[in-house]
Enzyme design. Structure first.
Site, PDB file in Angstrom:
ATOM      1  CD  GLU A   1      -2.407  -1.154   2.804  1.00  0.00           C
ATOM      2  OE1 GLU A   1      -3.092  -0.248   3.292  1.00  0.00           O
ATOM      3  OE2 GLU A   1      -2.072  -2.169   3.436  1.00  0.00           O
TER       4      GLU A   1
ATOM      5  CE  LYS B   1       4.879   5.219   7.088  1.00  0.00           C
ATOM      6  NZ  LYS B   1       4.934   6.590   7.567  1.00  0.00           N
TER       7      LYS B   1
ATOM      8  CG  ASP C   1       3.331  12.543   4.795  1.00  0.00           C
ATOM      9  OD1 ASP C   1       3.270  12.202   5.986  1.00  0.00           O
ATOM     10  OD2 ASP C   1       4.201  13.307   4.349  1.00  0.00           O
TER      11      ASP C   1
ATOM     12  CE1 TYR D   1      -3.278   2.273   9.153  1.00  0.00           C
ATOM     13  CE2 TYR D   1      -3.513   4.390   8.046  1.00  0.00           C
ATOM     14  CZ  TYR D   1      -3.232   3.651   9.184  1.00  0.00           C
ATOM     15  OH  TYR D   1      -2.906   4.295  10.339  1.00  0.00           O
TER      16      TYR D   1
ATOM     17  CE  LYS E   1       9.412   6.609   6.868  1.00  0.00           C
ATOM     18  NZ  LYS E   1       8.855   7.816   7.361  1.00  0.00           N
TER      19      LYS E   1
ATOM     20  CB  CYS F   1      12.782  48.163   0.324  1.00  0.00           C
ATOM     21  SG  CYS F   1      11.483  47.566  -0.764  1.00  0.00           S
TER      22      CYS F   1
ATOM     23  CB  CYS G   1      10.708  51.729  -2.294  1.00  0.00           C
ATOM     24  SG  CYS G   1      10.744  51.193  -0.576  1.00  0.00           S
TER      25      CYS G   1
ATOM     26  CB  CYS H   1       9.732  47.430   2.805  1.00  0.00           C
ATOM     27  SG  CYS H   1       9.574  49.095   2.111  1.00  0.00           S
TER      28      CYS H   1
ATOM     29  CB  CYS I   1       7.117  50.161  -0.966  1.00  0.00           C
ATOM     30  SG  CYS I   1       8.026  48.679  -1.376  1.00  0.00           S
TER      31      CYS I   1
HETATM   32  P1  AMP Z   1       5.421   6.015  11.503  1.00  0.00           P
HETATM   33  O1  AMP Z   1       4.575   7.172  11.975  1.00  0.00           O
HETATM   34  O2  AMP Z   1       6.532   6.423  10.590  1.00  0.00           O
HETATM   35  O3  AMP Z   1       5.780   5.059  12.575  1.00  0.00           O
HETATM   36  O4  AMP Z   1       4.459   5.208  10.520  1.00  0.00           O
HETATM   37  C1  AMP Z   1       3.288   4.624  10.974  1.00  0.00           C
HETATM   38  C2  AMP Z   1       2.132   5.401  10.458  1.00  0.00           C
HETATM   39  O5  AMP Z   1       2.036   5.343   9.047  1.00  0.00           O
HETATM   40  C3  AMP Z   1       0.821   4.849  10.917  1.00  0.00           C
HETATM   41  O6  AMP Z   1       0.483   5.317  12.187  1.00  0.00           O
HETATM   42  C4  AMP Z   1      -0.128   5.362   9.876  1.00  0.00           C
HETATM   43  O7  AMP Z   1      -0.682   6.568  10.326  1.00  0.00           O
HETATM   44  C5  AMP Z   1       0.722   5.702   8.681  1.00  0.00           C
HETATM   45  N1  AMP Z   1       0.282   5.019   7.456  1.00  0.00           N
HETATM   46  C6  AMP Z   1       0.070   5.656   6.276  1.00  0.00           C
HETATM   47  N2  AMP Z   1      -0.319   4.797   5.339  1.00  0.00           N
HETATM   48  C7  AMP Z   1      -0.382   3.569   5.902  1.00  0.00           C
HETATM   49  C8  AMP Z   1      -0.730   2.282   5.408  1.00  0.00           C
HETATM   50  N3  AMP Z   1      -1.086   2.082   4.148  1.00  0.00           N
HETATM   51  N4  AMP Z   1      -0.677   1.254   6.291  1.00  0.00           N
HETATM   52  C9  AMP Z   1      -0.316   1.456   7.580  1.00  0.00           C
HETATM   53  N5  AMP Z   1       0.031   2.653   8.091  1.00  0.00           N
HETATM   54  C10 AMP Z   1       0.011   3.715   7.265  1.00  0.00           C
HETATM   55 ZN    ZN Z   2       9.887  49.042  -0.190  1.00  0.00          ZN
END
Ligand code: AMP
Ligand code: ZN
Length: 665
Positions: free
Chosen positions: A111, A113, A115, A222, A309, A403, A406, A421, A427
């Site tokens: 899957e 990851k 963010d 997930y 990662k 600046c 100006c 400024c 300006c």
């Molecule tokens: P870390 O915070 O680096 O320890 O990573 C773990 C976190 O990755 C989990 O708490 C999830 O919030 C996040 N995460 C994002 N995508 C996934 C996924 N597909 N499966 C599991 N965890 C995920």
């Molecule tokens: Zn200025």
């Protein structure tokens, strides 16, 4: 069942389905207009028939509840973190470790990851009952009210799934929505959000769920945790979750071995740049749930899963020049001009250097080879200097003292990271920027005057302040380059029409630093006209609900500036609205002056928003939590038991809706 109840149930089911089609499947079957009509119909029916209240109704998506303190809740099942890996070797080592615990071959799921901020959501009998942040893994914050505003997350499941389960996912802010939020911040002269991840997790902790509802958050799922053992594999349980309405990304793939996992990794290392949201790696899990059980956990992470990662993208390139940008409020941003370099699918020529401290800290010099990174931030940043490549004849960067536009000496006040400024009225980018802000849609809404035209008019010395707009003649405009007669007339009409724009918007349009849309509304309402506001002392300003030192100081310095005083006088003479309209004033009384109210529960005659507005219009303050300072609580249906207990303990008078309305007679 009573026929009203049936109609309500049918509407709820339809609206849940439309939401699902639109936000999860991205495939709407009705128009936005039809959707709104149905939602309004349901709202009305619910208002007329409060006995059918349902906390999971689609009408609850707009928010309304305030959370002062988020309650801590212990997770039924701990939320672990993930171990990291960075190479094929790491993954092979991981497989070797697992093969000591279970017998192969092992099938994996891959899957992305996502963010964002992790969330643990509990469902019982097909209904969402609770959503808690990860916190420290053992316990987190209850953010149920806020989570319910996320449109793609089902409040009620479309089909039976497990009776009781937890589902885990990531709350994310898609890139487009994030950019839009930042564009709005820029218009308001507010500091921009740094990246989608922090903004998403910050959104979960906002006290006002109405604000959360406005943010384009999404929830990608997930993992399902349950005692039910009817499913064989992780991929099976997730695809079932998807079919009952959860947004489980289709990127999930089953891999027969580590080689197939690596194929997935290399595919997404490239393709992730085309996704509408950010990812920071891949998560690989053992697919069989039985195997997962056998393999178990370490103290902090499952042994059956690992994150891979992505390498943060970094490139070395030459720093050619440092230039300085002047914003609408006069804030200076240093910009690194780079030898163009390919990074994360785009060519990077410029990177932000943030401020003087950053340059000092990294000791960045012109001619240096610098490392550019594209991480969570949209604008690439410089993370360091390759000192081994520094030539002998570089010299320490001296930050701009004047600046670039100006020539005025820059200033930097204590505690402020940025230089400014101070030449507000002389300006160019500040003049143009301020006028552009003044005419923008949420401010004076003057059509037909684009940014370029404003700049042309300024260069011709026809406008230097927003007040000058009101002295513009048709002849001034029509002789500008590429200006058609009709457009020129439109501009003149637009300026004339702006004299009807209500005071609160005018106040926002003035572009006082830190006075955004909401603050302008608050100030307009409290002080009622510009004279009262400009005469207000610092103390008087901070005594207004939600006005802090920073805003108060900014208003005071605006009001004391002789040039601003002149501008406002001129605006008054042109007939611009500088006080609340008679209509707005009419509904305002001092009947409840000095009192503090708390509103709790669900109401019938007024919506929560109307109720709060009524309280404020009559001179009282609405607070979100009960304390010794609370004079009255207006309680509707379903007032929380904790609040009731606290109110009883503090002996605060509780009014129902009718009793409250009677107070105003
Ligand atoms: P870390 O915070 O680096 O320890 O990573 C773990 C976190 O990755 C989990 O708490 C999830 O919030 C996040 N995460 C994002 N995508 C996934 C996924 N597909 N499966 C599991 N965890 C995920
Ligand atoms: Zn200025």
């Amino acid at each position: 069942m009573d026929s009203k109840a049936q109609t309500i149930e049918k509407l709820r089911a339809d609206l849940h389905r439309f939401n699902y089609e639109y936000y999860t499947l991205d495939n709407a079957s009705i128009s936005d207009y039809e959707f709104d009509l149905k939602l309004k119909e349901l709202e009305q029916l619910e208002k007329d028939n409060p006995q059918f209240f349902d906390a999971n109704s689609p009408t609850q998506r707009v928010g309304g509840e305030l959370t002062k303190n988020f309650v801590t809740r212990v997770h039924k099942n701990r939320m672990y973190s993930l171990d990291n890996s960075y190479s094929k070797e790491d993954l092979l080592d991981w497989e070797k470790r697992i093969l000591k615990l279970v017998e192969g071959p092992i099938e994996y799921t891959c899957e992305l990851k996502y963010d964002g901020a992790s969330i643990n959501i509990t469902y019982k009998e097909g209904k969402l009952v609770k959503a808690v942040t990860r916190g420290d893994g053992v316990q987190g914050d209850d953010v149920t009210t806020n989570i319910k505003t996320i449109r793609s997350l089902p409040l009620t499941l479309q089909e039976p799934f497990l009776d009781s389960f937890e589902i885990r996912g990531e709350i994310i802010l898609p890139l487009k929505g994030f950019q839009k939020m930042n564009e709005e911040r820029a218009t308001a002269g507010e500091e921009l959000y740094a990246n989608p991840r922090n903004t998403a997790s910050g959104s979960l902790k906002l006290q006002d769920s109405v604000e959360v509802a406005k943010r384009p958050l999404d929830c990608l799922l997930y993992q399902v945790v349950s005692d039910d053992r009817r499913f064989e594999s992780h991929s099976e349980i997730l695809s079932k979750a998807r079919s009952v309405g959860f947004k489980v990304p289709k990127t999930l793939t089953v891999a027969k071995n580590i080689d197939e996992v690596l194929d997935f990794v290399s595919l997404w290392d490239e393709k992730r740049h085309d996704l509408p949201y950010e990812t920071d790696g891949i998560v690989i899990k053992v697919n069989s749930l039985r195997m997962q059980e056998e393999i178990g956990f370490t103290a902090k992470a499952p042994k059956w899963a690992i994150a891979y990662k992505f390498k943060t993208e970094q490139q070395a390139t030459l720093l050619n020049e440092i230039t300085y940008q002047v914003g609408r409020t006069g804030a200076i941003t240093p910009v690194a001009n780079l030898e163009p370099v390919h990074l994360g699918g785009t060519t990077v020529r410029k990177a932000s250097l943030h401020n003087a401290d950053q340059i000092e800290k990294l000791d960045i010099r012109i001619g240096d080879t610098v490392l550019v990174e594209k991480g969570g931030e949209i604008i690439p940043k410089i993370v360091g200097v390759d000192f081994s490549k520094r030539s002998q004849n570089t010299s320490k960067t001296i930050y701009a003292t004047n600046c670039p536009e100006c020539g005025t000496s820059l200033i930097r006040t204590d505690g402020d990271a940025k230089h400014y400024c101070p030449n507000e009225f002389g300006c160019a980018p500040q003049i143009t920027g301020r006028i552009q802000h003044f005419i923008s849609r949420k401010a004076m809404d003057i059509d037909g005057l684009g940014g370029e035209t404003v700049d042309l008019l300024r260069k011709e010395n026809l406008i230097n302040t927003y007040a000058d707009l009101y002295e513009l003649k048709y002849e001034d405009i029509v002789r500008l380059d590429r200006m058609a007669e009709k457009s020129a007339q439109n501009v003149i009409n637009g300026i004339e029409k702006s004299k009807e724009i209500p005071f609160e918007k005018v106040l926002f349009a003035l572009g006082i630093r830190f006075v955004g849309e909401t603050v302008a509304k608050k100030l307009a309402k409290h002080f009622k006209n510009i004279k009262a506001l400009m005469n207000a002392s610092f103390e008087a300003l901070v005594s207004v609900d939600e006005i802090g030192d920073r805003i108060a100081q900014s208003v005071v310095s605006f009001s004391q500036d002789e040039l601003n005083i002149q501008l406002i006088d001129r605006m008054e003479s042109y007939g611009v609205q500088l006080s609340l309209s008679a209509e707005a004033l009419e509904n305002q009384t001092d009947l409840l002056k000095g009192k503090t109210f708390v509103v709790s529960g669900v109401f019938h005659k007024l919506s929560r928003t109307e109720l709060k507005k009524t309280i404020e219009d009559n001179g009282a303050k609405v607070s979100s939590s009960i304390s010794k300072k609370t004079d009255f609580i207006v309680a509707g249906d379903n007032m929380g038991p904790a609040k009731l207990e606290k109110a009883t303990k503090l002996e605060i008078q509780i009014l129902n809706e009718d009793e409250f309305l009677a107070m105003l007679q």
